[in-house]
Design a protein around this motif. Structure first.
Motif, PDB file in Angstrom:
ATOM      1  N   MET A  17       0.849  -1.197   0.000  1.00 39.14           N
ATOM      2  CA  MET A  17       0.000   0.000   0.000  1.00 39.14           C
ATOM      3  C   MET A  17       0.883   1.245   0.000  1.00 39.14           C
ATOM      4  SD  MET A  17      -2.771  -1.235   2.843  1.00 39.14           S
ATOM      5  CE  MET A  17      -3.689   0.272   2.752  1.00 39.14           C
ATOM      6  N   SER A  18       0.459   2.265  -0.725  1.00 37.08           N
ATOM      7  CA  SER A  18       1.262   3.489  -0.824  1.00 37.08           C
ATOM      8  C   SER A  18       0.530   4.666  -0.186  1.00 37.08           C
ATOM      9  CB  SER A  18       1.590   3.775  -2.291  1.00 37.08           C
ATOM     10  OG  SER A  18       0.392   3.844  -3.058  1.00 37.08           O
ATOM     11  N   ALA A  19      -0.413   5.266  -0.910  1.00 38.06           N
ATOM     12  CA  ALA A  19      -1.102   6.448  -0.402  1.00 38.06           C
ATOM     13  C   ALA A  19      -2.182   6.085   0.604  1.00 38.06           C
ATOM     14  CB  ALA A  19      -1.718   7.225  -1.574  1.00 38.06           C
ATOM     15  N   GLU A  20      -2.621   4.828   0.606  1.00 33.68           N
ATOM     16  CA  GLU A  20      -3.714   4.434   1.501  1.00 33.68           C
ATOM     17  C   GLU A  20      -3.293   4.396   2.959  1.00 33.68           C
ATOM     18  OE1 GLU A  20      -2.745   2.856  -1.146  1.00 33.68           O
ATOM     19  OE2 GLU A  20      -4.413   2.768  -2.563  1.00 33.68           O
ATOM     20  N   HIS A  21      -1.973   4.410   3.209  1.00 34.51           N
ATOM     21  CA  HIS A  21      -1.510   4.370   4.593  1.00 34.51           C
ATOM     22  C   HIS A  21      -2.054   5.544   5.400  1.00 34.51           C
ATOM     23  CE1 HIS A  21       2.170   1.521   4.011  1.00 34.51           C
ATOM     24  NE2 HIS A  21       1.059   0.886   4.289  1.00 34.51           N
ATOM     25  N   GLN A  22      -2.040   6.738   4.807  1.00 32.54           N
ATOM     26  CA  GLN A  22      -2.480   7.914   5.543  1.00 32.54           C
ATOM     27  C   GLN A  22      -3.961   7.852   5.881  1.00 32.54           C
ATOM     28  OE1 GLN A  22      -0.164   9.944   6.610  1.00 32.54           O
ATOM     29  NE2 GLN A  22       1.376   8.781   5.468  1.00 32.54           N
ATOM     30  N   ALA A  23      -4.740   7.199   5.027  1.00 33.95           N
ATOM     31  CA  ALA A  23      -6.181   7.097   5.277  1.00 33.95           C
ATOM     32  C   ALA A  23      -6.480   6.220   6.487  1.00 33.95           C
ATOM     33  CB  ALA A  23      -6.886   6.552   4.039  1.00 33.95           C
ATOM     34  N   LEU A  24      -5.545   5.351   6.858  1.00 30.78           N
ATOM     35  CA  LEU A  24      -5.770   4.462   7.992  1.00 30.78           C
ATOM     36  C   LEU A  24      -5.525   5.147   9.332  1.00 30.78           C
ATOM     37  CD1 LEU A  24      -4.048   1.200   6.705  1.00 30.78           C
ATOM     38  CD2 LEU A  24      -6.491   1.591   6.940  1.00 30.78           C
ATOM     39  N   LEU A  25      -4.810   6.266   9.334  1.00 31.38           N
ATOM     40  CA  LEU A  25      -4.471   6.914  10.602  1.00 31.38           C
ATOM     41  C   LEU A  25      -5.717   7.327  11.370  1.00 31.38           C
ATOM     42  CD1 LEU A  25      -1.418   9.089   9.470  1.00 31.38           C
ATOM     43  CD2 LEU A  25      -1.392   6.949  10.752  1.00 31.38           C
ATOM     44  N   GLU A  26      -6.636   7.992  10.675  1.00 36.16           N
ATOM     45  CA  GLU A  26      -7.868   8.429  11.340  1.00 36.16           C
ATOM     46  C   GLU A  26      -8.728   7.239  11.748  1.00 36.16           C
ATOM     47  OE1 GLU A  26     -12.008  10.880  10.405  1.00 36.16           O
ATOM     48  OE2 GLU A  26     -10.591  10.402   8.798  1.00 36.16           O
ATOM     49  N   SER A  74       5.667   4.422   7.970  1.00 33.33           N
ATOM     50  CA  SER A  74       5.852   5.562   8.855  1.00 33.33           C
ATOM     51  C   SER A  74       5.700   5.136  10.313  1.00 33.33           C
ATOM     52  CB  SER A  74       4.842   6.661   8.523  1.00 33.33           C
ATOM     53  OG  SER A  74       3.529   6.216   8.777  1.00 33.33           O
ATOM     54  N   ALA A  75       6.405   5.847  11.190  1.00 30.15           N
ATOM     55  CA  ALA A  75       6.328   5.533  12.623  1.00 30.15           C
ATOM     56  C   ALA A  75       4.945   5.812  13.182  1.00 30.15           C
ATOM     57  CB  ALA A  75       7.384   6.337  13.383  1.00 30.15           C
ATOM     58  N   ALA A  76       4.248   6.798  12.611  1.00 29.87           N
ATOM     59  CA  ALA A  76       2.911   7.137  13.097  1.00 29.87           C
ATOM     60  C   ALA A  76       1.939   5.984  12.875  1.00 29.87           C
ATOM     61  CB  ALA A  76       2.408   8.398  12.390  1.00 29.87           C
ATOM     62  N   LEU A  77       2.022   5.362  11.698  1.00 28.52           N
ATOM     63  CA  LEU A  77       1.118   4.250  11.414  1.00 28.52           C
ATOM     64  C   LEU A  77       1.490   3.016  12.216  1.00 28.52           C
ATOM     65  CD1 LEU A  77      -1.216   3.118   9.744  1.00 28.52           C
ATOM     66  CD2 LEU A  77       0.427   2.522   7.977  1.00 28.52           C
ATOM     67  N   LEU A  78       2.785   2.756  12.367  1.00 30.05           N
ATOM     68  CA  LEU A  78       3.217   1.580  13.115  1.00 30.05           C
ATOM     69  C   LEU A  78       2.836   1.692  14.589  1.00 30.05           C
ATOM     70  CD1 LEU A  78       4.724  -1.052  12.499  1.00 30.05           C
ATOM     71  CD2 LEU A  78       6.811   0.056  13.300  1.00 30.05           C
TER      72      LEU A  78
END
Length: 273
Positions: A17-26, A74-78
């Motif tokens: 996954m590339s751009a979808e990672h940021q969508a998972l944060l919220e 990214s550390a935020a997602l992990l």
């Protein structure tokens, strides 16, 4: 994740996954997904647990790097994950043997799980194939496939239409089982590959290679319309795999280098060092 509200969401190939990672944060923090489309704003519930599996860069986990660097995440997602497990595939003779025995036992009953299809009568064809098989001496696959200009001067290729019908029949009605002698040959070769696969910068030798050997051996038996995979079929599959590995892994000095399949060869690695 919205469809899995109140349940479990399983994600495979998480590293692809590339751009979808940021969508998972919220979604993983607030347990909801905000949508703004065509002037409509909505907040959809995503109260779900996430079970994700990711592969490290290059297929090998590097202990000298952090988890973020190995997964390119990214550390935020992990940090959103409560538990992070690192599963390393280390060659273990006992565990590899048990795994290979389990795979072979599954393929041993393959014919019993095949669809019950009424098979046309091909008594003459099967007898011809058996006669040819018995007349062929046990020798290497390369020597059997090579045409002799003197003996095979009158060799005529089969028509394409007949080949297509033959392949269609085999794919519909022939489902060979794995015999015990064939399973032992494939299992022994797989364990040898696992034992020699010590490089940390090449294509890993996993159970997929064992599955490939099984498929090759079964295909060899299906060509001759046999209901069981013999030891000779397994030897032919091993010979094909050895030829492939020789072209792929052997360096200019004749030594086996598993790092040549991917990453860097020994020469490049020494130069980098």
């Amino acid at each position: 994740m919205i469809l899995a509200d109140g349940g479990l969401c399983c994600i495979d190939e998480f590293d692809k996954m590339s751009a979808e990672h940021q969508a998972l944060l919220e979604a993983m923090e607030q347990q909801c997904v905000s949508v703004a489309k065509a002037g409509l704003v909505a907040s959809l519930s995503a109260r779900t647990s996430i079970l994700a599996a990711a592969n490290p860069v290059g297929g090998h986990y590097n202990r000298a790097k952090t988890v973020n660097e190995n997964l390119k995440m990214s550390a935020a997602l992990l940090s959103r994950f409560d538990l992070v497990f690192i599963l390393l595939d280390k060659p273990d003779e006992l565990l590899d043997k048990r795994l290979s025995e389990h795979i072979m036992s599954l393929h041993a009953g393959y014919g019993e799980r095949s669809p019950a299809v009424k098979k046309p009568r091909i008594a003459k064809a099967s007898k011809i194939v058996e006669t040819i098989s018995m007349s062929v001496k046990e020798c290497s696959l390369v020597s059997r496939l090579r045409l002799d200009p003197k003996k095979d001067a009158d060799f005529v290729p089969l028509p394409g239409a007949l080949i297509r019908k033959y392949i269609a029949y085999v794919g519909t009605y022939v489902f060979p089982r794995m015999s015990k002698p064939a399973a032992e040959i494939l299992q022994k070769f797989y364990l040898q590959l696992r034992d020699r696969s010590t490089s940390g910068d090449g294509t890993p030798i996993t159970a997929r290679q064992l599955e490939s050997l099984v498929r090759l051996a079964q295909a060899r038996a299906r060509v001759e319309l046999r209901e069981e995979t013999t030891a000779q079929d397994a030897k032919d599959a091993v010979e094909i795999m050895k030829e492939l590995l020789y072209d792929k892994y052997v360096d200019e000095h004749g030594f086996v280098d598993f790092g040549r399949s991917g990453g860097m060869s020994q020469q490049k690695e020494a130069k980098r060092f």
